[in-house]
Design a protein around this motif. Sequence first.
Motif, short mmCIF file in Angstrom:
data_model
loop_
_atom_site.label_atom_id
_atom_site.label_comp_id
_atom_site.label_asym_id
_atom_site.label_seq_id
_atom_site.Cartn_x
_atom_site.Cartn_y
_atom_site.Cartn_z
N ALA A 3 0.83 -1.20 0.00
CA ALA A 3 0.00 0.00 0.00
C ALA A 3 0.86 1.26 0.00
O ALA A 3 0.55 2.24 -0.70
CB ALA A 3 -0.93 -0.01 1.22
N SER A 4 1.97 1.26 0.75
CA SER A 4 2.87 2.42 0.78
C SER A 4 3.53 2.63 -0.58
O SER A 4 3.64 3.77 -1.05
CB SER A 4 3.93 2.22 1.86
OG SER A 4 3.35 2.14 3.14
N TRP A 5 3.96 1.53 -1.19
CA TRP A 5 4.58 1.67 -2.52
C TRP A 5 3.59 2.21 -3.53
O TRP A 5 3.91 3.09 -4.33
CB TRP A 5 5.10 0.31 -2.98
CG TRP A 5 5.60 0.31 -4.39
CD1 TRP A 5 6.82 0.71 -4.83
CD2 TRP A 5 4.84 -0.06 -5.55
NE1 TRP A 5 6.90 0.60 -6.21
CE2 TRP A 5 5.69 0.13 -6.67
CE3 TRP A 5 3.55 -0.55 -5.75
CZ2 TRP A 5 5.28 -0.15 -7.97
CZ3 TRP A 5 3.14 -0.82 -7.04
CH2 TRP A 5 4.00 -0.62 -8.14
N LEU A 6 2.37 1.69 -3.50
CA LEU A 6 1.35 2.17 -4.45
C LEU A 6 1.01 3.63 -4.18
O LEU A 6 0.81 4.42 -5.11
CB LEU A 6 0.11 1.30 -4.33
CG LEU A 6 -1.00 1.53 -5.38
CD1 LEU A 6 -0.45 1.33 -6.78
CD2 LEU A 6 -2.16 0.58 -5.12
N GLY A 7 0.95 4.01 -2.90
CA GLY A 7 0.66 5.41 -2.56
C GLY A 7 1.75 6.35 -3.05
O GLY A 7 1.46 7.43 -3.57
N TRP A 67 -2.28 8.93 0.27
CA TRP A 67 -2.54 7.98 -0.81
C TRP A 67 -2.27 6.54 -0.36
O TRP A 67 -2.94 5.61 -0.80
CB TRP A 67 -1.68 8.32 -2.03
CG TRP A 67 -2.20 9.49 -2.80
CD1 TRP A 67 -1.65 10.73 -2.91
CD2 TRP A 67 -3.41 9.53 -3.57
NE1 TRP A 67 -2.42 11.55 -3.68
CE2 TRP A 67 -3.52 10.83 -4.11
CE3 TRP A 67 -4.40 8.60 -3.85
CZ2 TRP A 67 -4.57 11.21 -4.91
CZ3 TRP A 67 -5.46 8.97 -4.65
CH2 TRP A 67 -5.54 10.26 -5.17
N SER A 68 -1.30 6.37 0.52
CA SER A 68 -1.03 5.03 1.04
C SER A 68 -2.22 4.52 1.86
O SER A 68 -2.57 3.34 1.80
CB SER A 68 0.23 5.04 1.90
OG SER A 68 1.37 5.38 1.12
N ALA A 114 3.69 10.41 -6.90
CA ALA A 114 4.71 10.84 -7.85
C ALA A 114 4.10 11.13 -9.22
O ALA A 114 4.50 12.07 -9.92
CB ALA A 114 5.79 9.78 -7.96
N ARG A 115 3.13 10.34 -9.63
CA ARG A 115 2.49 10.57 -10.92
C ARG A 115 1.68 11.86 -10.94
O ARG A 115 1.54 12.49 -11.99
CB ARG A 115 1.57 9.39 -11.25
CG ARG A 115 2.30 8.09 -11.54
CD ARG A 115 3.04 8.16 -12.85
NE ARG A 115 3.69 6.89 -13.17
CZ ARG A 115 3.12 5.90 -13.82
NH1 ARG A 115 1.86 6.02 -14.23
NH2 ARG A 115 3.78 4.79 -14.08
N LEU A 116 1.14 12.25 -9.79
CA LEU A 116 0.31 13.45 -9.74
C LEU A 116 1.12 14.73 -9.64
O LEU A 116 0.57 15.82 -9.69
CB LEU A 116 -0.66 13.37 -8.54
CG LEU A 116 -1.73 12.28 -8.65
CD1 LEU A 116 -2.57 12.25 -7.38
CD2 LEU A 116 -2.62 12.52 -9.86
N GLY A 117 2.44 14.61 -9.48
CA GLY A 117 3.27 15.80 -9.44
C GLY A 117 3.65 16.18 -8.02
O GLY A 117 3.37 15.47 -7.06
N ARG A 118 4.28 17.34 -7.89
CA ARG A 118 4.82 17.77 -6.61
C ARG A 118 3.93 18.77 -5.89
O ARG A 118 4.33 19.36 -4.90
CB ARG A 118 6.20 18.42 -6.83
CG ARG A 118 7.20 17.55 -7.58
CD ARG A 118 7.47 16.26 -6.82
NE ARG A 118 8.02 16.51 -5.50
CZ ARG A 118 8.30 15.56 -4.61
NH1 ARG A 118 8.02 14.29 -4.93
NH2 ARG A 118 8.80 15.86 -3.44
#
Length: 299
Positions: free
Chosen positions: A64-68, A87-88, A73-77
């Motif tokens: 779950a942490s990796w997916l979060g 997200w996690s 990261a995909r959504l930007g900074r």
Amino acid sequence: MRAAAAASAAQLPVAGAVAFTLSIDDDSYGAGGPALGLACFLLFGPLLLPVVGLLHSAALTLPASWLGRTIAARLGRAPAVNREWAWSLVCLLPAGAAWAACLAALGTSFAGPALWIAASGVLPVLNTAYCRRREERLGRPLRKVWLLSGLASLGLSVTVIGAALVGTATGLIKEYEPPQLSVEQLSGVWRGERDEGAVLRLREGGGAELDSIPYEGGTGSSYDSSGARERRPRCDGTGTWTVGNAPYGGRPAVVLEAEGCGGHEQTWTVGGTESRPELFVLFGDPDSQDIEKLVREGG
């Protein structure tokens, strides 16, 4: 992994202490009560908790942490969307659903286990995010993660159990007590909770009629080649009944004497509540007993 596993292991004793408190007023059905389970946990828990924490983290928290982190990261900074911990937490739901689906394939329900599995990862995910920020701020790996988690878990568990014991001693928390039923209240029709074909009729004069009432026989708790429990011998006929004591705890019980029922008397222990009384008997291996219950027709 250290942060997630430590939090996973630390939350289990606290959850066990809460479960112990909530089970004080539950009927143990002769299994020794919540105190026996607590004693077993105190004896074997310290050896198993680190292993369970590692397995839980590898199976739920870290995915779950990796997916979060990947989603963030995909959504930007942008600060509004780059909340890895948030997200996690959201990703715990699909992870919990995936494991619940595996359990559902074995015959359990889906929704309840999915939510409980996801909830079990909330504290480890938050602890992982906290430790990561601390390491970035300090510039070095955190030490004593396991020690601090263990001390926090011990403190909370002792507090919960101490409050439960004080509440029991002062009467704020009531321990379970079986209903004290008179002969008139015991008289009537009792039907199997799971198998409604099992019927026991108790007459006020001491007579009893048994229809498909299970009794201990040669099959015990054995299983056939397909994994299904073999059908337990059933007793049909007439006999007598008296009020006696169960073989454990001095609880009230109904003692049946009927021909063709294994050649000995049967003791059905009184359980349940005043509003919903039960009669139950334990069959099979003492370490994994089967419980058969009868409930009074009409409540």
